[in-house]
Scaffold this motif. Structure first.
Motif, PDB file in Angstrom:
ATOM      1  N   GLY A   1     -17.719   1.942   5.419  1.00 32.75           N
ATOM      2  CA  GLY A   1     -17.638   0.925   6.463  1.00 32.75           C
ATOM      3  C   GLY A   1     -16.511  -0.061   6.242  1.00 32.75           C
ATOM      4  O   GLY A   1     -16.647  -1.250   6.564  1.00 32.75           O
ATOM      5  N   VAL A   2     -15.388   0.408   5.688  1.00 35.08           N
ATOM      6  CA  VAL A   2     -14.253  -0.461   5.379  1.00 35.08           C
ATOM      7  C   VAL A   2     -13.105  -0.144   6.318  1.00 35.08           C
ATOM      8  O   VAL A   2     -12.698   1.019   6.457  1.00 35.08           O
ATOM      9  CB  VAL A   2     -13.786  -0.279   3.913  1.00 35.08           C
ATOM     10  N   TYR A   3     -12.566  -1.173   6.959  1.00 36.66           N
ATOM     11  CA  TYR A   3     -11.392  -1.035   7.829  1.00 36.66           C
ATOM     12  C   TYR A   3     -10.238  -1.829   7.235  1.00 36.66           C
ATOM     13  O   TYR A   3     -10.448  -2.864   6.611  1.00 36.66           O
ATOM     14  CB  TYR A   3     -11.698  -1.547   9.233  1.00 36.66           C
TER      15      TYR A   3
ATOM     16  N   ALA B   1     -16.782  -4.338   6.188  1.00 34.71           N
ATOM     17  CA  ALA B   1     -15.842  -5.178   5.447  1.00 34.71           C
ATOM     18  C   ALA B   1     -14.436  -4.837   5.912  1.00 34.71           C
ATOM     19  O   ALA B   1     -14.173  -3.728   6.396  1.00 34.71           O
ATOM     20  CB  ALA B   1     -15.970  -4.963   3.937  1.00 34.71           C
ATOM     21  N   VAL B   2     -13.519  -5.803   5.773  1.00 37.38           N
ATOM     22  CA  VAL B   2     -12.153  -5.654   6.263  1.00 37.38           C
ATOM     23  C   VAL B   2     -11.173  -5.977   5.137  1.00 37.38           C
ATOM     24  O   VAL B   2     -11.363  -6.956   4.402  1.00 37.38           O
ATOM     25  CB  VAL B   2     -11.889  -6.599   7.452  1.00 37.38           C
ATOM     26  N   VAL B   3     -10.133  -5.164   5.013  1.00 36.82           N
ATOM     27  CA  VAL B   3      -9.032  -5.431   4.087  1.00 36.82           C
ATOM     28  C   VAL B   3      -7.824  -5.861   4.917  1.00 36.82           C
ATOM     29  O   VAL B   3      -7.451  -5.174   5.872  1.00 36.82           O
ATOM     30  CB  VAL B   3      -8.686  -4.187   3.249  1.00 36.82           C
ATOM     31  N   LEU B   4      -7.229  -6.984   4.573  1.00 36.09           N
ATOM     32  CA  LEU B   4      -6.002  -7.452   5.235  1.00 36.09           C
ATOM     33  C   LEU B   4      -4.841  -7.219   4.277  1.00 36.09           C
ATOM     34  O   LEU B   4      -4.771  -7.823   3.209  1.00 36.09           O
ATOM     35  CB  LEU B   4      -6.109  -8.936   5.584  1.00 36.09           C
ATOM     36  N   SER B   5      -3.923  -6.329   4.661  1.00 32.98           N
ATOM     37  CA  SER B   5      -2.811  -5.948   3.788  1.00 32.98           C
ATOM     38  C   SER B   5      -1.513  -6.002   4.582  1.00 32.98           C
ATOM     39  O   SER B   5      -1.485  -6.494   5.707  1.00 32.98           O
ATOM     40  CB  SER B   5      -3.042  -4.546   3.216  1.00 32.98           C
ATOM     41  N   ALA B   6      -0.434  -5.483   3.997  1.00 32.83           N
ATOM     42  CA  ALA B   6       0.863  -5.532   4.671  1.00 32.83           C
ATOM     43  C   ALA B   6       1.718  -4.346   4.260  1.00 32.83           C
ATOM     44  O   ALA B   6       1.671  -3.898   3.109  1.00 32.83           O
ATOM     45  CB  ALA B   6       1.590  -6.831   4.348  1.00 32.83           C
ATOM     46  N   ALA B   7       2.500  -3.849   5.221  1.00 28.07           N
ATOM     47  CA  ALA B   7       3.437  -2.757   4.954  1.00 28.07           C
ATOM     48  C   ALA B   7       4.752  -3.309   4.412  1.00 28.07           C
ATOM     49  O   ALA B   7       5.111  -4.462   4.675  1.00 28.07           O
ATOM     50  CB  ALA B   7       3.690  -1.973   6.243  1.00 28.07           C
ATOM     51  N   GLY B   8       5.483  -2.484   3.663  1.00 30.90           N
ATOM     52  CA  GLY B   8       6.781  -2.903   3.164  1.00 30.90           C
ATOM     53  C   GLY B   8       6.708  -3.651   1.849  1.00 30.90           C
ATOM     54  O   GLY B   8       5.653  -3.774   1.235  1.00 30.90           O
TER      55      GLY B   8
ATOM     56  N   PRO C   1     -16.819  -9.807   6.099  1.00 35.85           N
ATOM     57  CA  PRO C   1     -15.927 -10.390   5.092  1.00 35.85           C
ATOM     58  C   PRO C   1     -14.540  -9.762   5.126  1.00 35.85           C
ATOM     59  O   PRO C   1     -14.399  -8.547   5.327  1.00 35.85           O
ATOM     60  CB  PRO C   1     -16.635 -10.074   3.769  1.00 35.85           C
ATOM     61  N   VAL C   2     -13.529 -10.596   4.938  1.00 37.33           N
ATOM     62  CA  VAL C   2     -12.135 -10.143   4.958  1.00 37.33           C
ATOM     63  C   VAL C   2     -11.526 -10.377   3.576  1.00 37.33           C
ATOM     64  O   VAL C   2     -11.523 -11.504   3.066  1.00 37.33           O
ATOM     65  CB  VAL C   2     -11.312 -10.891   6.028  1.00 37.33           C
ATOM     66  N   VAL C   3     -11.017  -9.305   2.975  1.00 39.83           N
ATOM     67  CA  VAL C   3     -10.414  -9.362   1.638  1.00 39.83           C
ATOM     68  C   VAL C   3      -8.907  -9.209   1.792  1.00 39.83           C
ATOM     69  O   VAL C   3      -8.429  -8.196   2.316  1.00 39.83           O
ATOM     70  CB  VAL C   3     -10.968  -8.246   0.731  1.00 39.83           C
TER      71      VAL C   3
ATOM     72  N   GLU D   1     -17.735  -2.044  -2.138  1.00 38.75           N
ATOM     73  CA  GLU D   1     -18.932  -2.624  -2.762  1.00 38.75           C
ATOM     74  C   GLU D   1     -19.642  -3.553  -1.778  1.00 38.75           C
ATOM     75  O   GLU D   1     -20.875  -3.575  -1.705  1.00 38.75           O
ATOM     76  CB  GLU D   1     -18.538  -3.389  -4.030  1.00 38.75           C
ATOM     77  N   ILE D   2     -18.854  -4.324  -1.024  1.00 42.17           N
ATOM     78  CA  ILE D   2     -19.436  -5.209  -0.016  1.00 42.17           C
ATOM     79  C   ILE D   2     -20.057  -4.386   1.110  1.00 42.17           C
ATOM     80  O   ILE D   2     -21.178  -4.655   1.559  1.00 42.17           O
ATOM     81  CB  ILE D   2     -18.365  -6.163   0.539  1.00 42.17           C
TER      82      ILE D   2
END
Length: 288
Positions: free
Chosen positions: A31-33, A69-76, A126-128, A226-227
């Motif tokens: 359930g992670v995006y 749960a959500v992961v906020l990341s970045a390309a580059g 939750p946003v990581v 885990e969340i």
């Protein structure tokens, strides 16, 4: 909560129609995006389109039953170079013959950008944040709205607004004192100095530092999973109570969690958690 009364969002909606973001579900069984800033050629500078797309992505994820749960990341090579200035839609370049009208237009633009980042905080899931490379100005505002912040060893953080003769206005001055303490927040905001990953960890801006971008991605994915594996209602309630308690007195925070649990302690998830504990197995929690 964002989108609380709206219909559920589908995976197709989450993948479609974004120009500055890439929204994916790396593991269909989890359930992670991941919401990835996706303008690497511009070092992921926040454009007007980005400010429109971030709250839309967060609202969709809030409404997606499969999102836990959500992961906020970045390309580059860099996380975010801050706000894109001088391009189309830049509120600072908007012309008006009436200075009062220009000031009011700028005020509305700032409030809209503030709301875009606050949408991260208001998302029930939750946003990581996974930060690598440079995180500048508006990028710091962005991660300050997240629930958990992690970075790679090459990451750096800087609030550049004071060097641009402006006051940081998208949330860092309001959120950072609660994250790193008033003294550290004042140090960063008034000097505009750059800090590295280990100093960011020492002051509490990030909670974990990973040796490389690859380790960061794997480590944050593990945290998010885990969340996501826990009771969704318990996770949503914990985030809601943490945010309410942050901005309230201890007495008000205790009253809020008592009221919350008065309803939520009747959940099937609690019964399942107790049965699983007694039976020495992993619990199987209900869907949203």
């Amino acid at each position: 909560m964002a989108g609380g009364g709206d219909r559920d969002a589908s995976d197709a909606e989450l993948r479609a129609g974004f120009e500055t973001l890439a929204v994916t579900r790396p593991d269909p069984s989890a359930g992670v995006y991941e919401v990835r800033l996706n303008r690497p050629a511009q070092r992921n500078a926040l454009s007007p389109a980005a400010f429109a797309e971030i709250p839309r992505a967060m609202s969709l994820l809030d409404r997606a039953p499969s999102a836990r749960a959500v992961v906020l990341s970045a390309a580059g090579p860099h996380f975010c170079a801050g706000i894109e200035l001088g391009g189309p839609g830049d509120p600072l370049s908007a012309a008006s013959a009436d200075p009062v009208a220009a000031a009011e237009g700028l005020r509305r633009a700032v409030l809209d950008m503030q709301a875009a980042l606050t949408a991260i905080e208001r998302c029930r899931k939750p946003v990581v944040a996974a930060v690598h490379g440079a995180c500048v100005g508006g990028g710091v505002d962005l991660v300050a709205a997240c629930d958990i912040r992690c970075c790679s060893r090459d990451a750096s953080f800087v609030l550049k607004e004071v060097d641009m003769a402006i006051v940081a206005d998208l949330g860092a001055l309001q959120r950072l004192p609660r994250i790193v303490g008033y003294g550290n927040a004042a140090d960063l905001a008034l000097t505009g100095r750059k800090i590295n990953a280990m100093e960011a960890k020492d002051m509490g801006l990030v909670t974990r530092v990973f040796d490389s971008k690859q380790d960061l991605d794997a480590g944050v994915a593990k945290i998010a999973k885990e969340i996501a594996d826990k009771s969704a209602w318990a996770v949503i309630g914990t985030k809601a109570v943490l945010l309410r308690s942050r901005d309230a007195t201890i007495e008000q925070g205790l009253e809020h969690v008592a009221t919350w649990n008065a309803g939520m302690m009747r959940s099937n998830d609690l019964k399942e958690a107790i049965r699983a504990f007694l039976e020495k197995r992993k619990p199987v929690f209900s869907k949203l």
